[in-house]
Scaffold this motif. Structure first.
Motif, PDB file in Angstrom:
ATOM      1  N   ALA A 116       0.836  -1.210   0.000  1.00 53.93           N
ATOM      2  CA  ALA A 116       0.000   0.000   0.000  1.00 53.93           C
ATOM      3  C   ALA A 116       0.867   1.255   0.000  1.00 53.93           C
ATOM      4  N   GLU A 117       1.964   1.237   0.747  1.00 52.12           N
ATOM      5  CA  GLU A 117       2.867   2.391   0.769  1.00 52.12           C
ATOM      6  C   GLU A 117       3.562   2.569  -0.576  1.00 52.12           C
ATOM      7  N   VAL A 118       3.952   1.471  -1.199  1.00 51.50           N
ATOM      8  CA  VAL A 118       4.572   1.553  -2.525  1.00 51.50           C
ATOM      9  C   VAL A 118       3.588   2.141  -3.532  1.00 51.50           C
ATOM     10  N   THR A 119       2.371   1.654  -3.504  1.00 49.46           N
ATOM     11  CA  THR A 119       1.349   2.144  -4.433  1.00 49.46           C
ATOM     12  C   THR A 119       1.081   3.628  -4.220  1.00 49.46           C
ATOM     13  N   ALA A 120       0.985   4.044  -2.970  1.00 45.67           N
ATOM     14  CA  ALA A 120       0.724   5.455  -2.669  1.00 45.67           C
ATOM     15  C   ALA A 120       1.869   6.341  -3.148  1.00 45.67           C
ATOM     16  N   ALA A 121       3.104   5.849  -3.013  1.00 44.40           N
ATOM     17  CA  ALA A 121       4.251   6.627  -3.483  1.00 44.40           C
ATOM     18  C   ALA A 121       4.209   6.786  -5.002  1.00 44.40           C
ATOM     19  N   LEU A 146       9.457  -1.628  -4.336  1.00 42.94           N
ATOM     20  CA  LEU A 146       8.578  -2.734  -4.712  1.00 42.94           C
ATOM     21  C   LEU A 146       9.321  -4.063  -4.641  1.00 42.94           C
ATOM     22  N   VAL A 147      10.609  -4.060  -4.986  1.00 46.83           N
ATOM     23  CA  VAL A 147      11.406  -5.281  -4.848  1.00 46.83           C
ATOM     24  C   VAL A 147      11.387  -5.749  -3.397  1.00 46.83           C
ATOM     25  N   ARG A 148      11.505  -4.797  -2.452  1.00 48.77           N
ATOM     26  CA  ARG A 148      11.541  -5.153  -1.038  1.00 48.77           C
ATOM     27  C   ARG A 148      10.178  -5.567  -0.506  1.00 48.77           C
ATOM     28  N   ALA A 149       9.125  -5.001  -1.098  1.00 44.74           N
ATOM     29  CA  ALA A 149       7.780  -5.245  -0.574  1.00 44.74           C
ATOM     30  C   ALA A 149       7.126  -6.484  -1.175  1.00 44.74           C
ATOM     31  N   ALA A 150       7.417  -6.787  -2.436  1.00 42.06           N
ATOM     32  CA  ALA A 150       6.697  -7.841  -3.143  1.00 42.06           C
ATOM     33  C   ALA A 150       7.118  -9.229  -2.687  1.00 42.06           C
ATOM     34  N   PRO A 154       5.434 -12.644  -8.124  1.00 42.06           N
ATOM     35  CA  PRO A 154       4.895 -11.996  -9.321  1.00 42.06           C
ATOM     36  C   PRO A 154       3.504 -11.418  -9.133  1.00 42.06           C
ATOM     37  N   GLU A 155       2.680 -12.070  -8.310  1.00 45.13           N
ATOM     38  CA  GLU A 155       1.305 -11.595  -8.139  1.00 45.13           C
ATOM     39  C   GLU A 155       1.254 -10.187  -7.549  1.00 45.13           C
ATOM     40  N   ASP A 156       2.224  -9.825  -6.716  1.00 46.21           N
ATOM     41  CA  ASP A 156       2.245  -8.481  -6.136  1.00 46.21           C
ATOM     42  C   ASP A 156       2.615  -7.439  -7.190  1.00 46.21           C
ATOM     43  N   TYR A 157       3.481  -7.799  -8.122  1.00 46.93           N
ATOM     44  CA  TYR A 157       3.794  -6.889  -9.234  1.00 46.93           C
ATOM     45  C   TYR A 157       2.565  -6.706 -10.119  1.00 46.93           C
ATOM     46  N   LEU A 158       1.890  -7.805 -10.426  1.00 51.83           N
ATOM     47  CA  LEU A 158       0.700  -7.724 -11.271  1.00 51.83           C
ATOM     48  C   LEU A 158      -0.364  -6.842 -10.632  1.00 51.83           C
ATOM     49  N   ALA A 159      -0.578  -6.996  -9.347  1.00 51.06           N
ATOM     50  CA  ALA A 159      -1.608  -6.213  -8.668  1.00 51.06           C
ATOM     51  C   ALA A 159      -1.228  -4.740  -8.592  1.00 51.06           C
ATOM     52  N   THR A 160       0.035  -4.461  -8.280  1.00 53.72           N
ATOM     53  CA  THR A 160       0.479  -3.070  -8.149  1.00 53.72           C
ATOM     54  C   THR A 160       0.385  -2.342  -9.486  1.00 53.72           C
ATOM     55  N   TYR A 161       0.897  -2.952 -10.527  1.00 52.55           N
ATOM     56  CA  TYR A 161       0.872  -2.292 -11.834  1.00 52.55           C
ATOM     57  C   TYR A 161      -0.547  -2.188 -12.382  1.00 52.55           C
ATOM     58  N   ALA A 162      -1.384  -3.192 -12.129  1.00 47.91           N
ATOM     59  CA  ALA A 162      -2.778  -3.108 -12.571  1.00 47.91           C
ATOM     60  C   ALA A 162      -3.467  -1.907 -11.942  1.00 47.91           C
ATOM     61  N   HIS A 163      -3.234  -1.707 -10.648  1.00 46.72           N
ATOM     62  CA  HIS A 163      -3.842  -0.568  -9.960  1.00 46.72           C
ATOM     63  C   HIS A 163      -3.345   0.751 -10.560  1.00 46.72           C
ATOM     64  N   LEU A 164      -2.050   0.858 -10.787  1.00 50.13           N
ATOM     65  CA  LEU A 164      -1.487   2.104 -11.308  1.00 50.13           C
ATOM     66  C   LEU A 164      -1.971   2.393 -12.726  1.00 50.13           C
ATOM     67  N   LEU A 165      -2.052   1.369 -13.547  1.00 47.72           N
ATOM     68  CA  LEU A 165      -2.502   1.581 -14.920  1.00 47.72           C
ATOM     69  C   LEU A 165      -3.976   1.984 -14.952  1.00 47.72           C
ATOM     70  N   ARG A 166      -4.767   1.451 -14.059  1.00 47.49           N
ATOM     71  CA  ARG A 166      -6.160   1.901 -13.976  1.00 47.49           C
ATOM     72  C   ARG A 166      -6.241   3.359 -13.543  1.00 47.49           C
ATOM     73  N   GLN A 167      -5.290   3.785 -12.702  1.00 49.63           N
ATOM     74  CA  GLN A 167      -5.283   5.159 -12.203  1.00 49.63           C
ATOM     75  C   GLN A 167      -4.842   6.161 -13.274  1.00 49.63           C
ATOM     76  N   ALA A 168      -3.948   5.730 -14.165  1.00 53.76           N
ATOM     77  CA  ALA A 168      -3.364   6.647 -15.142  1.00 53.76           C
ATOM     78  C   ALA A 168      -4.429   7.180 -16.098  1.00 53.76           C
ATOM     79  N   SER A 169      -4.400   8.473 -16.335  1.00 53.04           N
ATOM     80  CA  SER A 169      -5.402   9.073 -17.221  1.00 53.04           C
ATOM     81  C   SER A 169      -5.036   8.912 -18.686  1.00 53.04           C
ATOM     82  N   GLU A 170      -3.753   8.734 -18.973  1.00 55.22           N
ATOM     83  CA  GLU A 170      -3.276   8.558 -20.347  1.00 55.22           C
ATOM     84  C   GLU A 170      -2.299   7.380 -20.382  1.00 55.22           C
ATOM     85  N   PRO A 171      -2.061   6.805 -21.570  1.00 47.87           N
ATOM     86  CA  PRO A 171      -1.117   5.682 -21.662  1.00 47.87           C
ATOM     87  C   PRO A 171       0.277   6.067 -21.184  1.00 47.87           C
TER      88      PRO A 171
END
Length: 384
Positions: free
Chosen positions: A128-133, A156-160, A163-180
């Motif tokens: 959660a802290e990595v995602t917020a940063a 993220l290397v330290r927190a994950a 692979p599932e933690d990378y997939l979840a983190t990046y999925a959340h960030l990509l959904r948040q991004a307004s542009e590609p």
């Protein structure tokens, strides 16, 4: 005639004239080309090496105007700008703000690194802290109208846990991004703290996870930047990308062949070596725009020896050579780096970089470059 320079391995006679390149040409059209750009330190700042960076903003922005003038895009606040090696998040945020405003003023293309380097070193953060940063930095990039580059995260290397933690983190960030966005896979040769990124030290497994992130969100990924110094792996990944997702080569060892491409595709470019090669690189890609692959290779292939020298192990210290060449070329008045990183390469290493760059005709004023090289030798007791 320029006087001989007494390099460590023997006297060297500098080139008399710089490379003759066309002036005033626009951006390349067949490839999107970014140069990752360095920052210029303030040499008069009375600070210790581990203090926050003191940046010469005028010279830093002037160098970006130089890159834009030659038709290149600027990849801002990346590892070339010493993110995590002298430039902290506060400095990077200010760099993004200033460069974004400058890009808008001159009509320059810009993309900026988004990471998690505001998090402290030490105990592993939570996901959660990595995602917020990441979200904080992504918001800044979007606020200033620049394309985000989601950089690989030490935190993220330290927190994950896998692979599932990378997939979840990046999925959340990509959904948040307004542009590609551009996704960046920076290998451990550039940053040892990124060993095992994507949840595995097995590169085949890591590649599968990386590609899964993209496959699940192709509408939010403009492209990927791969910095693994492995041409075969980049070509394999490039061929497996969904339609419309670009590959930006970050391979400073094999960029001519990767940009030229083959019958099944090509790479665009986002490269640290295009900091010192800027005008030549832009001209070479404009030659490629005409379909003249041989002419493109004839211009860019000879630069690979210099690039491989600058990026030799420990690869992460390539920034020292990049800034050194900017000083010799007259883009800044000193060879001082944030974090004192000017000491990270040896005098013989720098001398060889000078000789290779001069041989390519990269210095607009060969006499100035030779004078500064002799001055450096003298300061280090190496002139004879």
């Amino acid at each position: 005639m320029t006087a001989v320079v007494p390099l460590p391995r023997g006297p060297y006679t500098p080139r008399a004239t710089p490379l003759d390149l066309p002036q005033g040409a626009g951006a390349p059209s067949s490839r999107t080309v970014f140069s990752a750009a360095h920052v210029v330190a303030d040499p008069y700042a009375d600070i210790a090496p581990d203090d926050p960076a003191a940046v010469d903003w005028e010279s830093t922005l002037a160098f970006r105007r130089h890159l834009w003038a030659h038709g290149l895009g600027v990849a801002e606040a990346m590892d070339t700008a010493q993110r995590g090696m002298g430039l902290d998040w506060a400095g990077a945020a200010e760099l993004i703000r200033r460069s974004a405003a400058e890009a808008k003023a001159v009509g320059g293309r810009i993309a900026c690194g988004v990471g998690t380097d505001q998090l402290p070193e030490g105990p592993a953060p939570t996901l959660a802290e990595v995602t917020a940063a990441y979200e904080e930095q992504l918001a800044l990039a979007e606020e200033h109208g620049v394309q985000p580059i989601l950089m690989a995260s030490r935190a993220l290397v330290r927190a994950a846990r896998g692979p599932e933690d990378y997939l979840a983190t990046y999925a959340h960030l990509l959904r948040q991004a307004s542009e590609p966005v551009i996704l960046h896979w920076l290998g451990p040769m550039f940053d040892p703290a990124l060993e095992g990124y994507w949840g595995s030290t097995d590169l085949d497994e890591a590649t599968d996870t990386f590609l899964k992130v993209i496959a699940e969100h192709p509408d939010k990924v403009d492209g990927i930047k791969i910095s693994l110094l492995d041409a075969a792996r980049e070509i394999d990944v490039r061929r497996r990308l969904p339609g419309g997702v670009r590959c930006y080569t970050g391979d400073d060892f094999n960029y001519p062949e990767l940009i030229a491409g083959d019958e099944r595709g090509f790479s665009h470019a986002l490269l640290g070596i295009f900091d010192p090669l800027g005008p030549l690189a832009a001209h070479a890609v404009r030659v490629l725009d005409t379909g003249d692959v041989a002419g493109f290779r004839a211009l860019l292939d000879p630069t690979v020896e210099l690039s491989r020298h600058l990026f030799q192990r420990p690869t992460r210290f390539y920034k020292t050579g990049v800034v050194f060449l900017a000083w010799l070329a007259g883009h800044q008045d000193h060879f001082t780096m944030v974090g004192g990183l000017q000491s990270a390469r040896s005098l013989p290493h720098l001398a060889t970089a000078y000789e290779l760059a001069d041989g390519l005709g990269l210095f607009p004023d060969p006499d100035l470059a030779a004078h500064r090289m002799r001055a450096l030798l003298a300061v280090h007791g190496g002139a004879r």
